[in-house]
Design a protein around this motif. Structure first.
Motif, short mmCIF file in Angstrom:
data_model
loop_
_atom_site.label_atom_id
_atom_site.label_comp_id
_atom_site.label_asym_id
_atom_site.label_seq_id
_atom_site.Cartn_x
_atom_site.Cartn_y
_atom_site.Cartn_z
N LYS A 1 50.18 33.45 51.67
CA LYS A 1 49.33 34.58 52.09
C LYS A 1 47.88 34.12 52.18
O LYS A 1 47.37 33.49 51.26
N ASP A 2 47.26 34.44 53.30
CA ASP A 2 45.89 33.99 53.58
C ASP A 2 44.92 35.13 53.35
O ASP A 2 44.69 35.95 54.24
N LEU A 3 44.38 35.22 52.15
CA LEU A 3 43.37 36.22 51.84
C LEU A 3 42.35 35.59 50.89
O LEU A 3 42.68 35.25 49.75
N HIS A 4 41.14 35.43 51.39
CA HIS A 4 40.13 34.69 50.64
C HIS A 4 39.51 35.54 49.54
O HIS A 4 39.34 36.75 49.69
N ALA A 5 39.11 34.86 48.47
CA ALA A 5 38.42 35.51 47.36
C ALA A 5 37.07 34.83 47.15
O ALA A 5 36.85 33.69 47.57
N ASN A 6 36.16 35.53 46.48
CA ASN A 6 34.89 34.94 46.10
C ASN A 6 35.12 33.79 45.13
O ASN A 6 36.12 33.76 44.39
N LEU A 7 34.21 32.84 45.10
CA LEU A 7 34.31 31.71 44.19
C LEU A 7 34.40 32.21 42.74
O LEU A 7 33.68 33.13 42.35
N LEU A 8 35.29 31.61 41.97
CA LEU A 8 35.55 31.93 40.57
C LEU A 8 36.20 33.29 40.36
O LEU A 8 36.36 33.73 39.22
N GLU A 9 36.59 33.98 41.44
CA GLU A 9 37.21 35.30 41.30
C GLU A 9 38.64 35.33 41.81
O GLU A 9 39.25 36.39 41.91
N ASP B 1 27.26 37.36 48.81
CA ASP B 1 26.58 36.16 49.30
C ASP B 1 25.76 35.52 48.20
O ASP B 1 25.79 34.29 48.01
N ALA B 2 25.01 36.34 47.45
CA ALA B 2 24.18 35.81 46.37
C ALA B 2 25.05 35.12 45.32
O ALA B 2 24.72 34.02 44.84
N HIS B 3 26.16 35.74 44.96
CA HIS B 3 27.07 35.16 43.96
C HIS B 3 27.64 33.84 44.46
O HIS B 3 27.58 32.81 43.75
N ASN B 4 28.21 33.83 45.65
CA ASN B 4 28.90 32.63 46.14
C ASN B 4 27.93 31.47 46.37
O ASN B 4 28.26 30.31 46.05
N VAL C 1 26.84 30.11 42.87
CA VAL C 1 27.90 29.31 42.25
C VAL C 1 28.02 27.96 42.92
O VAL C 1 28.05 26.90 42.26
N LEU C 2 28.08 27.95 44.26
CA LEU C 2 28.24 26.69 44.97
C LEU C 2 27.05 25.76 44.73
O LEU C 2 27.23 24.55 44.49
N ARG C 3 25.84 26.30 44.76
CA ARG C 3 24.66 25.46 44.56
C ARG C 3 24.58 24.93 43.13
O ARG C 3 24.14 23.79 42.92
N GLU C 4 25.04 25.69 42.17
CA GLU C 4 25.09 25.18 40.80
C GLU C 4 26.08 24.03 40.71
O GLU C 4 25.81 23.01 40.04
N TRP C 5 27.22 24.16 41.36
CA TRP C 5 28.19 23.07 41.37
C TRP C 5 27.60 21.82 42.01
O TRP C 5 27.77 20.71 41.49
#
Length: 270
Positions: A217-225, A257-260, A263-267
């Motif tokens: 199933k193709d349904l995207h989630a926010n990073l870490l969620e 957008d702010a969350h994702n 998170v990505l920039r911290e990584w």
């Protein structure tokens, strides 16, 4: 260095140029767009003014990498009229990418006959009359539901073998198809390197999954969620992905957008 960004809207009155403005406001170093409505066959040419504004704004951002995602209606594995409409729609996206100076066009292979996918992708490139330095067409791996093609990396490798085609690797789709990115992200990257070759994978779609492993199933989630979780950090910071374009196709709102991006920039900063 990884270039990162979001899939941005072209729905504002500025169209494609509005997406570049949004990329600037969000501090992105790459972005992805549709070149037309992703859920309609009808299309219209880009005006010279639209093309000029897009090119000028992107140049002012240091010519950051841009990606066009083909219409969701395209099914290169189909036959008859649907196949013909799919090829012409994809050729339209490739021509728009060339006019805009966009480096990559991503398309889902579709469902049906694998040989038709290969034939259709190459026919679209031919119809678009791509120049020597024109955009590269990338087939995206799929989640693998029903007769959907491209969920198996060996199948993708066969589709692009002996052609100028490349691959866009989506983490959510790979997870849904049964690749254990949540448990062994480095191992999945090694499999991708062995079967496809990372030189043929210039674009990564970094998405978590709302559905469990091997769900198809193709349904995207926010990073870490989602179900992949923090393993995506190990995946995207692997040194073998240096130089890639990483696009988030996560749900969009100001908060998301702010969350994702945070998170990505911290990584990426480590």
């Amino acid at each position: 260095m990884i270039r990162h960004g979001l899939h941005l809207s072209i729905a504002s009155k500025e169209g494609v140029a509005g997406a570049v403005r949004e990329a600037e406001l969000l501090g992105l170093s790459a972005f992805q767009i549709f070149a037309k409505s992703p859920r309609a066959w009808k299309t219209r040419p880009l005006s010279p003014a639209q093309i000029e504004r897009f090119r000028a704004r992107r140049e002012n951002l240091g010519a950051i990498p841009a990606v066009i995602h083909a219409s969701y209606l395209v099914n290169l594995g189909a036959s008859g009229v649907l196949w013909e409409k799919s090829v012409f729609s994809l050729a339209d996206d490739l021509m728009k990418a060339q006019a805009l100076g966009v480096g990559h066009v991503v398309v889902h292979p579709g469902s049906g006959d694998a040989e038709r996918v290969r034939e259709g992708a190459l026919k679209a490139r031919e119809l678009a009359a791509l120049g020597k330095n024109g955009p590269k067409l990338l087939l995206e791996n799929s989640a693998g539901g029903g007769r959907e093609l491209g969920s198996d990396l060996y199948d993708l490798a066969r589709l692009i073998e002996g052609t100028p085609l490349g691959v866009c690797f989506d983490t959510c789709h790979a997870f849904a198809a049964g690749y254990r990115i949540h448990e062994d992200p480095a191992g999945v990257l090694s499999v991708l390197e062995e079967i496809i070759g990372l030189g043929r994978v210039p674009v990564i779609h970094l998405n978590d999954s709302q559905h469990a492993f091997a769900s198809h199933k193709d349904l995207h989630a926010n990073l870490l969620e989602g179900y992949i979780g923090p393993a995506l950090a190990e995946f995207v910071t692997d040194s073998r992905l240096s130089g890639k374009v990483v696009i988030l196709e996560t749900p969009r709102s100001l908060q998301e957008d702010a969350h994702n991006l945070r998170v990505l920039r911290e990584w990426l900063r480590g």
